[in-house]
Design a protein around this motif. Structure first.
Motif, PDB file in Angstrom:
ATOM      1  N   LEU A 145     -10.147  -4.049 -13.230  1.00  6.43           N
ATOM      2  CA  LEU A 145      -8.660  -3.470 -12.684  1.00  6.43           C
ATOM      3  C   LEU A 145      -8.021  -2.690 -13.860  1.00  6.43           C
ATOM      4  N   HIS A 146      -7.828  -3.064 -14.844  1.00  3.40           N
ATOM      5  CA  HIS A 146      -7.209  -2.141 -15.745  1.00  3.40           C
ATOM      6  C   HIS A 146      -7.692  -0.755 -15.863  1.00  3.40           C
ATOM      7  N   GLN A 147      -9.104  -0.875 -16.027  1.00  2.00           N
ATOM      8  CA  GLN A 147      -9.837   0.651 -16.033  1.00  2.00           C
ATOM      9  C   GLN A 147      -9.648   1.361 -14.793  1.00  2.00           C
ATOM     10  N   ALA A 148      -9.391   0.561 -13.601  1.00  2.00           N
ATOM     11  CA  ALA A 148      -9.121   1.356 -12.164  1.00  2.00           C
ATOM     12  C   ALA A 148      -7.523   2.002 -12.382  1.00  2.00           C
ATOM     13  N   LEU A 149      -6.797   0.984 -12.726  1.00  2.00           N
ATOM     14  CA  LEU A 149      -5.621   1.911 -12.937  1.00  2.00           C
ATOM     15  C   LEU A 149      -5.302   2.953 -13.764  1.00  2.00           C
ATOM     16  N   ALA A 150      -6.111   3.018 -14.799  1.00  3.94           N
ATOM     17  CA  ALA A 150      -6.331   4.034 -15.658  1.00  3.94           C
ATOM     18  C   ALA A 150      -7.088   5.209 -14.997  1.00  3.94           C
ATOM     19  N   GLN A 151      -8.317   4.959 -14.499  1.00  6.12           N
ATOM     20  CA  GLN A 151      -9.053   5.995 -14.046  1.00  6.12           C
ATOM     21  C   GLN A 151      -9.068   6.548 -12.536  1.00  6.12           C
ATOM     22  N   CYS A 152      -8.660   5.872 -11.755  1.00  2.00           N
ATOM     23  CA  CYS A 152      -8.516   5.993 -10.293  1.00  2.00           C
ATOM     24  C   CYS A 152      -7.394   6.713  -9.772  1.00  2.00           C
ATOM     25  N   GLY A 153      -7.571   7.580  -8.885  1.00  2.00           N
ATOM     26  CA  GLY A 153      -6.372   8.417  -8.021  1.00  2.00           C
ATOM     27  C   GLY A 153      -5.916   7.717  -6.938  1.00  2.00           C
ATOM     28  N   THR A 154      -7.030   6.981  -6.323  1.00  2.00           N
ATOM     29  CA  THR A 154      -6.640   6.329  -5.156  1.00  2.00           C
ATOM     30  C   THR A 154      -7.297   4.778  -5.197  1.00  2.00           C
ATOM     31  N   LEU A 155      -6.463   3.922  -4.790  1.00  2.00           N
ATOM     32  CA  LEU A 155      -6.915   2.590  -4.740  1.00  2.00           C
ATOM     33  C   LEU A 155      -6.606   1.875  -3.227  1.00  2.00           C
ATOM     34  N   VAL A 156      -7.562   1.272  -2.820  1.00  2.72           N
ATOM     35  CA  VAL A 156      -7.376   0.769  -1.402  1.00  2.72           C
ATOM     36  C   VAL A 156      -7.530  -0.605  -1.613  1.00  2.72           C
ATOM     37  N   VAL A 157      -6.685  -1.452  -1.308  1.00  7.57           N
ATOM     38  CA  VAL A 157      -6.302  -2.837  -1.408  1.00  7.57           C
ATOM     39  C   VAL A 157      -6.779  -3.692  -0.251  1.00  7.57           C
ATOM     40  N   GLU A 158      -7.656  -4.329  -0.328  1.00  4.45           N
ATOM     41  CA  GLU A 158      -8.287  -5.418   0.813  1.00  4.45           C
ATOM     42  C   GLU A 158      -8.526  -6.789   0.425  1.00  4.45           C
ATOM     43  N   GLY A 159      -8.515  -7.330   1.574  1.00  4.25           N
ATOM     44  CA  GLY A 159      -8.604  -8.978   1.295  1.00  4.25           C
ATOM     45  C   GLY A 159      -8.059  -9.479   2.544  1.00  4.25           C
ATOM     46  N   PRO A 160      -8.611 -10.890   2.883  1.00  2.00           N
ATOM     47  CA  PRO A 160      -8.060 -11.808   3.855  1.00  2.00           C
ATOM     48  C   PRO A 160      -6.558 -11.867   4.264  1.00  2.00           C
ATOM     49  N   ASP A 161      -6.355 -11.831   5.092  1.00  2.26           N
ATOM     50  CA  ASP A 161      -4.889 -12.069   5.486  1.00  2.26           C
ATOM     51  C   ASP A 161      -4.287 -13.286   4.987  1.00  2.26           C
ATOM     52  N   GLY A 162      -3.023 -13.246   4.382  1.00  2.00           N
ATOM     53  CA  GLY A 162      -2.470 -14.273   3.566  1.00  2.00           C
ATOM     54  C   GLY A 162      -2.799 -14.602   2.357  1.00  2.00           C
ATOM     55  N   ILE A 163      -3.800 -13.470   1.633  1.00  2.00           N
ATOM     56  CA  ILE A 163      -4.414 -13.921   0.320  1.00  2.00           C
ATOM     57  C   ILE A 163      -3.399 -13.575  -0.787  1.00  2.00           C
ATOM     58  N   GLY A 164      -2.424 -12.918  -0.607  1.00  2.00           N
ATOM     59  CA  GLY A 164      -1.232 -12.502  -1.524  1.00  2.00           C
ATOM     60  C   GLY A 164      -1.548 -11.097  -2.221  1.00  2.00           C
ATOM     61  N   ARG A 165      -1.806 -10.145  -1.378  1.00  2.00           N
ATOM     62  CA  ARG A 165      -1.892  -8.638  -2.014  1.00  2.00           C
ATOM     63  C   ARG A 165      -0.681  -8.100  -2.559  1.00  2.00           C
ATOM     64  N   SER A 166       0.446  -8.737  -2.191  1.00  2.00           N
ATOM     65  CA  SER A 166       1.700  -7.960  -2.370  1.00  2.00           C
ATOM     66  C   SER A 166       2.185  -7.884  -3.870  1.00  2.00           C
ATOM     67  N   GLY A 167       1.536  -8.802  -4.384  1.00  2.00           N
ATOM     68  CA  GLY A 167       1.994  -8.760  -6.154  1.00  2.00           C
ATOM     69  C   GLY A 167       1.023  -7.639  -6.599  1.00  2.00           C
ATOM     70  N   LEU A 168      -0.175  -7.472  -6.187  1.00  2.00           N
ATOM     71  CA  LEU A 168      -0.988  -6.304  -6.783  1.00  2.00           C
ATOM     72  C   LEU A 168      -0.232  -5.220  -6.124  1.00  2.00           C
ATOM     73  N   ILE A 169       0.190  -4.972  -5.104  1.00  2.00           N
ATOM     74  CA  ILE A 169       0.799  -3.740  -4.584  1.00  2.00           C
ATOM     75  C   ILE A 169       1.993  -3.240  -5.055  1.00  2.00           C
ATOM     76  N   THR A 170       2.804  -4.306  -5.775  1.00  2.00           N
ATOM     77  CA  THR A 170       4.013  -3.845  -6.532  1.00  2.00           C
ATOM     78  C   THR A 170       3.630  -3.532  -7.949  1.00  2.00           C
TER      79      THR A 170
END
Length: 165
Positions: free
Chosen positions: A3-28
């Motif tokens: 993840l920290h490499q993706a934050l530094a290197q990526c211009g686009t991140l698509v957040v995926e995972g099952p419903d109710g898994i708790g993606r909101s913390g990552l989105i924030t």
């Protein structure tokens, strides 16, 4: 890629995972790192389900998309017996994300929907041949902000910053 490499290197991140898994913390957290957060508006287009995502990917700057065609690829068969998104469309989407120096972020964690968990794993393993996939456990994304534990009588004079823990 982690993840920290993706934050530094990526211009686009698509957040995926099952419903109710708790993606909101990552989105924030992605918003704090300068990513513009986007979600597709409404339902998939009946003729061209990729249209809203092509439009999202055309936006300038650092972009994080919460959920995408992969969600339909997984939940379509589970809920309706078939997906409105073909594998060719999903692969094209993955390649468009990769062309934008992007990655798919697979959020894992505690959920009762084992069918969806397995389906996301299969889909993202297949798409990993076309775009980097970063797997993140929702439990490791951070902790809620809370005040330090102090007796009530001391709270009025407490002036230090809140801690995360």
């Amino acid at each position: 890629m982690i993840l920290h490499q993706a934050l530094a290197q990526c211009g686009t991140l698509v957040v995926e995972g099952p419903d109710g898994i708790g993606r909101s913390g990552l989105i924030t957290e992605l918003a704090r790192h300068g990513f513009m957060i986007r979600r597709s508006s409404g339902h998939l287009h009946h003729v061209d389900p990729t249209q809203p995502y092509r439009e999202l990917l055309a936006a300038p700057g650092r972009l994080a998309i919460d959920g995408s065609l992969i969600h339909e690829l997984v939940y379509g068969p589970l809920r309706r017996g078939r997906s409105r998104v073909t594998w060719i469309q999903a692969l094209d989407f993955a390649e468009a994300v990769a062309e934008r120096d992007g990655a798919l972020v697979h959020v894992t964690g505690e959920t009762d929907d084992t069918e969806a968990v397995r389906a996301f794993e299969r889909a993202l393993n297949t798409l990993a041949q076309h775009v980097p996939v970063v797997t993140v456990d929702a439990a490791e994304l951070g902790h809620p902000v809370r005040a330090p534990a102090l007796p009530v009588s001391q709270l009025g004079g407490y002036t230090q910053a809140l801690t995360i823990g």
